[in-house]
Design a protein around this motif. Structure first.
Motif, mmCIF file in Angstrom:
data_model
loop_
_atom_site.group_PDB
_atom_site.id
_atom_site.type_symbol
_atom_site.label_atom_id
_atom_site.label_comp_id
_atom_site.label_asym_id
_atom_site.label_seq_id
_atom_site.Cartn_x
_atom_site.Cartn_y
_atom_site.Cartn_z
ATOM 1 N N PHE A 46 13.443 7.751 6.925
ATOM 2 C CA PHE A 46 12.017 8.070 6.833
ATOM 3 C C PHE A 46 11.410 7.216 5.720
ATOM 4 O O PHE A 46 10.715 7.719 4.832
ATOM 5 N N CYS A 47 11.723 5.929 5.760
ATOM 6 C CA CYS A 47 11.297 5.035 4.681
ATOM 7 C C CYS A 47 10.615 3.779 5.194
ATOM 8 O O CYS A 47 10.168 2.951 4.393
ATOM 9 N N SER A 48 10.524 3.607 6.509
ATOM 10 C CA SER A 48 10.005 2.369 7.072
ATOM 11 C C SER A 48 8.527 2.492 7.405
ATOM 12 O O SER A 48 8.045 3.556 7.799
ATOM 13 N N ASN A 49 7.794 1.367 7.255
ATOM 14 C CA ASN A 49 6.395 1.311 7.675
ATOM 15 C C ASN A 49 6.233 0.852 9.117
ATOM 16 O O ASN A 49 5.123 0.513 9.542
ATOM 17 N N ASP A 50 7.312 0.857 9.869
ATOM 18 C CA ASP A 50 7.289 0.485 11.289
ATOM 19 C C ASP A 50 6.747 1.681 12.085
ATOM 20 O O ASP A 50 7.460 2.319 12.856
ATOM 21 N N TYR A 51 5.451 1.969 11.897
ATOM 22 C CA TYR A 51 4.878 3.241 12.332
ATOM 23 C C TYR A 51 4.913 3.470 13.838
ATOM 24 O O TYR A 51 4.953 4.611 14.298
ATOM 25 N N ARG A 234 -21.823 -7.947 8.410
ATOM 26 C CA ARG A 234 -21.386 -9.155 7.708
ATOM 27 C C ARG A 234 -20.950 -8.841 6.287
ATOM 28 O O ARG A 234 -20.385 -9.686 5.605
ATOM 29 N N ARG A 235 -21.202 -7.619 5.823
ATOM 30 C CA ARG A 235 -20.796 -7.220 4.482
ATOM 31 C C ARG A 235 -19.359 -6.711 4.432
ATOM 32 O O ARG A 235 -18.886 -6.309 3.363
ATOM 33 N N VAL A 236 -18.663 -6.698 5.549
ATOM 34 C CA VAL A 236 -17.281 -6.218 5.582
ATOM 35 C C VAL A 236 -16.331 -7.371 5.849
ATOM 36 O O VAL A 236 -16.483 -8.120 6.820
ATOM 37 N N LEU A 237 -15.359 -7.495 4.972
ATOM 38 C CA LEU A 237 -14.244 -8.411 5.183
ATOM 39 C C LEU A 237 -13.021 -7.537 5.404
ATOM 40 O O LEU A 237 -12.649 -6.748 4.525
ATOM 41 N N TYR A 238 -12.434 -7.635 6.590
ATOM 42 C CA TYR A 238 -11.354 -6.728 7.005
ATOM 43 C C TYR A 238 -10.013 -7.437 6.916
ATOM 44 O O TYR A 238 -9.832 -8.513 7.482
ATOM 45 N N MET A 239 -9.089 -6.848 6.185
ATOM 46 C CA MET A 239 -7.745 -7.414 6.054
ATOM 47 C C MET A 239 -6.726 -6.401 6.563
ATOM 48 O O MET A 239 -6.879 -5.186 6.366
ATOM 49 N N ALA A 240 -5.698 -6.879 7.248
ATOM 50 C CA ALA A 240 -4.613 -5.991 7.688
ATOM 51 C C ALA A 240 -3.310 -6.767 7.734
ATOM 52 O O ALA A 240 -3.304 -7.985 7.969
ATOM 53 N N THR A 241 -2.229 -6.057 7.498
ATOM 54 C CA THR A 241 -0.911 -6.676 7.615
ATOM 55 C C THR A 241 -0.382 -6.522 9.034
ATOM 56 O O THR A 241 -0.795 -5.636 9.779
ATOM 57 N N LEU A 242 0.552 -7.398 9.373
ATOM 58 C CA LEU A 242 1.164 -7.400 10.703
ATOM 59 C C LEU A 242 2.656 -7.084 10.619
ATOM 60 O O LEU A 242 3.393 -7.290 11.570
ATOM 61 N N SER A 243 3.056 -6.561 9.467
ATOM 62 C CA SER A 243 4.464 -6.262 9.213
ATOM 63 C C SER A 243 4.772 -4.777 9.292
ATOM 64 O O SER A 243 5.920 -4.372 9.110
ATOM 65 N N LYS A 244 3.760 -3.972 9.578
ATOM 66 C CA LYS A 244 3.952 -2.518 9.603
ATOM 67 C C LYS A 244 3.850 -2.025 11.051
ATOM 68 O O LYS A 244 4.784 -2.189 11.813
ATOM 69 N N ALA A 245 2.719 -1.475 11.449
ATOM 70 C CA ALA A 245 2.616 -0.967 12.817
ATOM 71 C C ALA A 245 2.785 -2.065 13.858
ATOM 72 O O ALA A 245 3.269 -1.813 14.963
ATOM 73 N N ALA A 246 2.404 -3.296 13.517
ATOM 74 C CA ALA A 246 2.539 -4.405 14.473
ATOM 75 C C ALA A 246 3.974 -4.857 14.638
ATOM 76 O O ALA A 246 4.286 -5.607 15.568
ATOM 77 N N GLY A 247 4.854 -4.472 13.723
ATOM 78 C CA GLY A 247 6.289 -4.659 13.931
ATOM 79 C C GLY A 247 6.849 -6.031 13.638
ATOM 80 O O GLY A 247 8.019 -6.282 13.925
ATOM 81 N N ALA A 248 6.062 -6.955 13.056
ATOM 82 C CA ALA A 248 6.595 -8.307 12.846
ATOM 83 C C ALA A 248 6.403 -8.714 11.387
ATOM 84 O O ALA A 248 7.005 -8.136 10.494
ATOM 85 N N ALA A 249 5.563 -9.716 11.129
ATOM 86 C CA ALA A 249 5.328 -10.180 9.766
ATOM 87 C C ALA A 249 4.008 -10.921 9.718
ATOM 88 O O ALA A 249 3.494 -11.388 10.734
#
Length: 398
Positions: A46-51, A234-249
């Motif tokens: 129960f330690c992984s971010n692979d949601y 246009r006032r929002v800059l959205y960042m997300a990682t691809l190493s968690k729920a997306a399962g890669a990096a």
């Protein structure tokens, strides 16, 4: 001859050992489920971010193999030289469409994204407004920018409003996690955007733990707030990682075309780093399809979250251990003293369950916790076993 300062390192490492702060283990995922083989020992993790349980998904694996066959295993250069492959270009277009924003820029890692884009946007004389519980990469990016940093109490929008109103800086940037990694709490995105509109500020939203999990078809926290497509700002800059729920990096940043173009031209961690290999972009294109199609994964995950919260709320009454107010896949169990949190982690490990103890300085003093991370790869039986084990440990470790 006096001792060199280099001789201090063995002593300092022993101090880390004494504080139980050294941690790295070799793991193997044997079957794509929720179990890991840790130093040769099978453990329920129960330690992984692979949601969403996608890191071992056969479609992603096949896409990565096909990408390696077509493009090789390395990119060979920075994105502005020769490393920006056709697969990377296609992924950027797919990511922008997925989150409903005009344009996206794909990075090789999440940490490098935030520590690079913040200094590209802000500098001396500018002002940054940062939630007190933001991730380290946002904090470090703000420090590197040399802008004036205003740290407001966690989720305290009144304090943020006050700080913004009293800032004389022309350029203002509000930075916030969308889902906070150690607490599972969520930012009020429409309210943050309203403050940015009022005070002529830009909002940088880090959705590392919301992308793929929150919003329609897993399109993220911004989509859940209805701020995508025709409603995008246009006032929002959205960042997300691809190493968690997306399962890669990797990671990406998306927003207004001019903003993204500026980041492409000015972000040092993008310009001077080798581009992510095309095989990852190929895997991530497959991941976006699975995320959108497999609604059952989010449904199952939400059912597990509710099951865990219900079971632990009942089982831990009177123990002093308390779940935080999180309805995300991150379920921190607040214990308090460091030694009790470490004892709980060890008790779980002795029963072949792996849940990490998180202690200061990662979290504030007196709030040591078990950070429980749930995944669609878990079963109801897995969650029931964790509830039963934690209930027993809470009684024995009083």
């Amino acid at each position: 001859m006096t001792n060199s300062w280099l001789d201090d390192f063995p002593v300092r490492i022993k101090e880390l050992d004494h504080a139980h702060l050294r941690r790295r283990r070799a793991v193997v995922t044997p079957d794509g489920g929720a179990r890991l083989k840790v130093d040769g020992r099978s453990m329920l993790a129960f330690c992984s971010n692979d949601y969403l349980g996608l890191s071992q998904h056969p479609e992603l694996v096949q896409a990565a193999c096909a990408g390696a066959q077509a493009f090789g295993v390395g990119s060979g250069g920075s994105p502005l030289v020769s490393g920006h492959s056709a697969a990377n270009e296609a992924l950027e277009q797919e990511l922008a469409a997925f989150v409903g924003l005009p344009r996206a820029l794909y990075f090789y890692a999440g940490f490098s994204t935030n520590v690079g884009i913040i200094p590209a946007l802000m500098g001396a004389g500018d002002a940054i407004f940062s939630d007190a519980l933001n991730h380290a990469c946002l904090i470090d990016g703000a420090r590197l920018s040399r802008a004036q940093i205003h740290r407001y109490a966690h989720l305290d929008l009144a304090a943020l409003d006050h700080e913004l109103a009293h800032s004389s800086a022309r350029r203002k940037l509000v930075i916030s996690d969308a889902v906070f990694s150690m607490d599972g709490t969520c930012a009020d995105i429409p309210a943050l955007l309203a403050l940015c509109e009022r005070h002529d500020a830009l909002l940088l939203l880090d959705d590392a733990h919301g992308f793929g999990v929150k919003g329609p078809q897993g399109r993220g926290s911004l989509a859940e707030a209805g701020l995508y497509g025709a409603q995008a700002s246009r006032r929002v800059l959205y960042m997300a990682t691809l190493s968690k729920a997306a399962g890669a990096a990797g990671a990406f940043v998306a927003g207004d075309d001019a903003l993204v173009e500026w980041l492409l031209q000015k972000t040092r961690s993008y310009i001077f780093a080798t581009a992510a290999p095309a095989l990852l972009a190929s895997a991530l294109s497959a991941s976006l399809r699975v995320i959108a199609q497999d609604e059952w994964r989010r449904t199952h995950l939400n059912q597990l979250i509710a099951r865990l919260r219900s079971g632990l709320t009942a089982g831990l009454q009177g123990s002093g251990w308390q779940l935080s107010e999180s309805h995300t896949a991150i379920q921190p169990l607040l214990i308090g003293p460091n030694d009790k949190a470490l004892a709980a982690m060890q008790g779980l490990r002795e029963r072949d369950i792996w849940v990490p103890a998180i202690r200061p300085p990662t979290v504030p003093e007196g709030t040591a916790r078990l950070r429980i991370a749930l995944s669609a790869a878990h079963t109801e039986a897995d969650v029931d076993l964790l509830i039963e084990t934690l209930t027993t440990l809470a009684k024995t470790l009083r």
